[in-house]
Design a protein around this motif. Structure first.
Motif, PDB file in Angstrom:
ATOM      1  N   ALA A   1      -6.305  -7.323   1.009  1.00  0.00           N
ATOM      2  CA  ALA A   1      -5.262  -8.203   0.473  1.00  0.00           C
ATOM      3  C   ALA A   1      -5.954  -9.534   0.210  1.00  0.00           C
ATOM      4  O   ALA A   1      -6.907  -9.896   0.903  1.00  0.00           O
ATOM      5  CB  ALA A   1      -4.137  -8.373   1.479  1.00  0.00           C
TER       6      ALA A   1
ATOM      7  N   GLU B   1      -2.109 -10.997  -3.668  1.00  0.00           N
ATOM      8  CA  GLU B   1      -1.968  -9.560  -3.875  1.00  0.00           C
ATOM      9  C   GLU B   1      -2.101  -8.823  -2.552  1.00  0.00           C
ATOM     10  O   GLU B   1      -3.106  -8.952  -1.855  1.00  0.00           O
ATOM     11  CB  GLU B   1      -3.021  -9.053  -4.854  1.00  0.00           C
ATOM     12  CG  GLU B   1      -2.786  -7.615  -5.249  1.00  0.00           C
ATOM     13  CD  GLU B   1      -3.569  -7.218  -6.484  1.00  0.00           C
ATOM     14  OE1 GLU B   1      -4.097  -6.098  -6.485  1.00  0.00           O
ATOM     15  OE2 GLU B   1      -3.649  -8.023  -7.427  1.00  0.00           O
TER      16      GLU B   1
ATOM     17  N   PRO C   1      -1.882  -4.933  -1.508  1.00  0.00           N
ATOM     18  CA  PRO C   1      -1.754  -3.576  -2.025  1.00  0.00           C
ATOM     19  C   PRO C   1      -0.607  -2.800  -1.347  1.00  0.00           C
ATOM     20  O   PRO C   1      -0.272  -3.052  -0.185  1.00  0.00           O
ATOM     21  CB  PRO C   1      -3.109  -2.932  -1.691  1.00  0.00           C
ATOM     22  CG  PRO C   1      -4.051  -4.097  -1.627  1.00  0.00           C
ATOM     23  CD  PRO C   1      -3.235  -5.209  -1.023  1.00  0.00           C
ATOM     24  N   LYS C   2      -0.041  -1.869  -2.090  1.00  0.00           N
ATOM     25  CA  LYS C   2       1.081  -1.078  -1.573  1.00  0.00           C
ATOM     26  C   LYS C   2       0.762  -0.403  -0.258  1.00  0.00           C
ATOM     27  O   LYS C   2       1.640  -0.245   0.598  1.00  0.00           O
ATOM     28  CB  LYS C   2       1.513  -0.037  -2.602  1.00  0.00           C
ATOM     29  CG  LYS C   2       2.201  -0.634  -3.795  1.00  0.00           C
ATOM     30  CD  LYS C   2       2.661   0.423  -4.767  1.00  0.00           C
ATOM     31  CE  LYS C   2       3.286  -0.274  -5.969  1.00  0.00           C
ATOM     32  NZ  LYS C   2       3.855   0.658  -6.919  1.00  0.00           N
ATOM     33  N   ALA C   3      -0.491  -0.023  -0.057  1.00  0.00           N
ATOM     34  CA  ALA C   3      -0.886   0.634   1.195  1.00  0.00           C
ATOM     35  C   ALA C   3      -0.659  -0.259   2.411  1.00  0.00           C
ATOM     36  O   ALA C   3      -0.543   0.233   3.535  1.00  0.00           O
ATOM     37  CB  ALA C   3      -2.360   1.053   1.121  1.00  0.00           C
TER      38      ALA C   3
ATOM     39  N   GLY D   1       1.885  -2.634   2.395  1.00  0.00           N
ATOM     40  CA  GLY D   1       3.241  -3.156   2.275  1.00  0.00           C
ATOM     41  C   GLY D   1       4.096  -2.883   3.503  1.00  0.00           C
ATOM     42  O   GLY D   1       3.891  -1.914   4.234  1.00  0.00           O
ATOM     43  N   GLY D   2       5.050  -3.781   3.740  1.00  0.00           N
ATOM     44  CA  GLY D   2       5.996  -3.624   4.831  1.00  0.00           C
ATOM     45  C   GLY D   2       5.448  -3.884   6.215  1.00  0.00           C
ATOM     46  O   GLY D   2       6.105  -3.588   7.212  1.00  0.00           O
ATOM     47  N   ARG D   3       4.270  -4.461   6.286  1.00  0.00           N
ATOM     48  CA  ARG D   3       3.625  -4.718   7.582  1.00  0.00           C
ATOM     49  C   ARG D   3       3.469  -6.198   7.880  1.00  0.00           C
ATOM     50  O   ARG D   3       2.814  -6.579   8.840  1.00  0.00           O
ATOM     51  CB  ARG D   3       2.262  -4.025   7.625  1.00  0.00           C
ATOM     52  CG  ARG D   3       2.395  -2.507   7.509  1.00  0.00           C
ATOM     53  CD  ARG D   3       1.117  -1.773   7.219  1.00  0.00           C
ATOM     54  NE  ARG D   3       0.049  -2.014   8.161  1.00  0.00           N
ATOM     55  CZ  ARG D   3      -1.144  -1.427   8.094  1.00  0.00           C
ATOM     56  NH1 ARG D   3      -1.401  -0.569   7.117  1.00  0.00           N
ATOM     57  NH2 ARG D   3      -2.078  -1.703   8.960  1.00  0.00           N
TER      58      ARG D   3
END
Length: 96
Positions: A22, A39, A41-43, A45-47
Motif C-alpha cells: 500500500a 492506494e 490494494p483490494k487484498a 481492504g477492510g483491515r
C-alpha cells in the motif's frame, strides 16, 4: 503496526503487508510535501490499512517538520476526521 518506509526514489511512502504494498505518493519541494494519491490494494481492504498508513505518513511529516498539501482526497478526509493533524496543512499556493 507494519513499518512504513519513505521510498524517495519512487516518491512514495510504502507499507508492505503479506507481500502486498500500500502506498501514498508525494511530491516534495523544500519543506513542503504534497500527498497526491493513496492506494490500498483490494487484498488489504477492510483491515484498516489506509488509516494505519495515513497515521504513519502524517506522523513522519510532523517529525520532519514539513508542511503538508493534502491533494489526495483520502488523506484530506482522514485529516478532517483527525483534526490533530490539521496544523500540518498549508494551502497549495502559500509561499513557503
Amino acid at each position: 503496526m507494519p513499518e512504513v518506509t519513505d521510498n524517495a526514489a519512487l516518491g512514495r511512502y510504502e507499507m508492505v503487508i503479506d507481500g502486498v504494498t500500500a502506498f501514498v505518493s508525494y511530491v516534495r519541494q523544500g519543506d513542503r510535501i504534497t500527498l497526491a494519491h493513496t492506494e490500498v490494494p483490494k487484498a488489504l481492504g477492510g483491515r484498516g490499512v489506509g488509516s494505519l498508513l495515513a497515521t504513519a505518513v502524517l506522523d513522519d511529516i510532523r517529525r520532519r517538520d514539513l508542511r503538508l498539501v493534502p491533494e489526495c482526497e483520502f488523506i484530506a478526509a482522514f485529516i478532517r476526521r483527525h483534526p490533530e493533524f490539521g496544523d500540518l496543512v498549508v494551502a497549495p499556493n502559500d509561499v513557503p
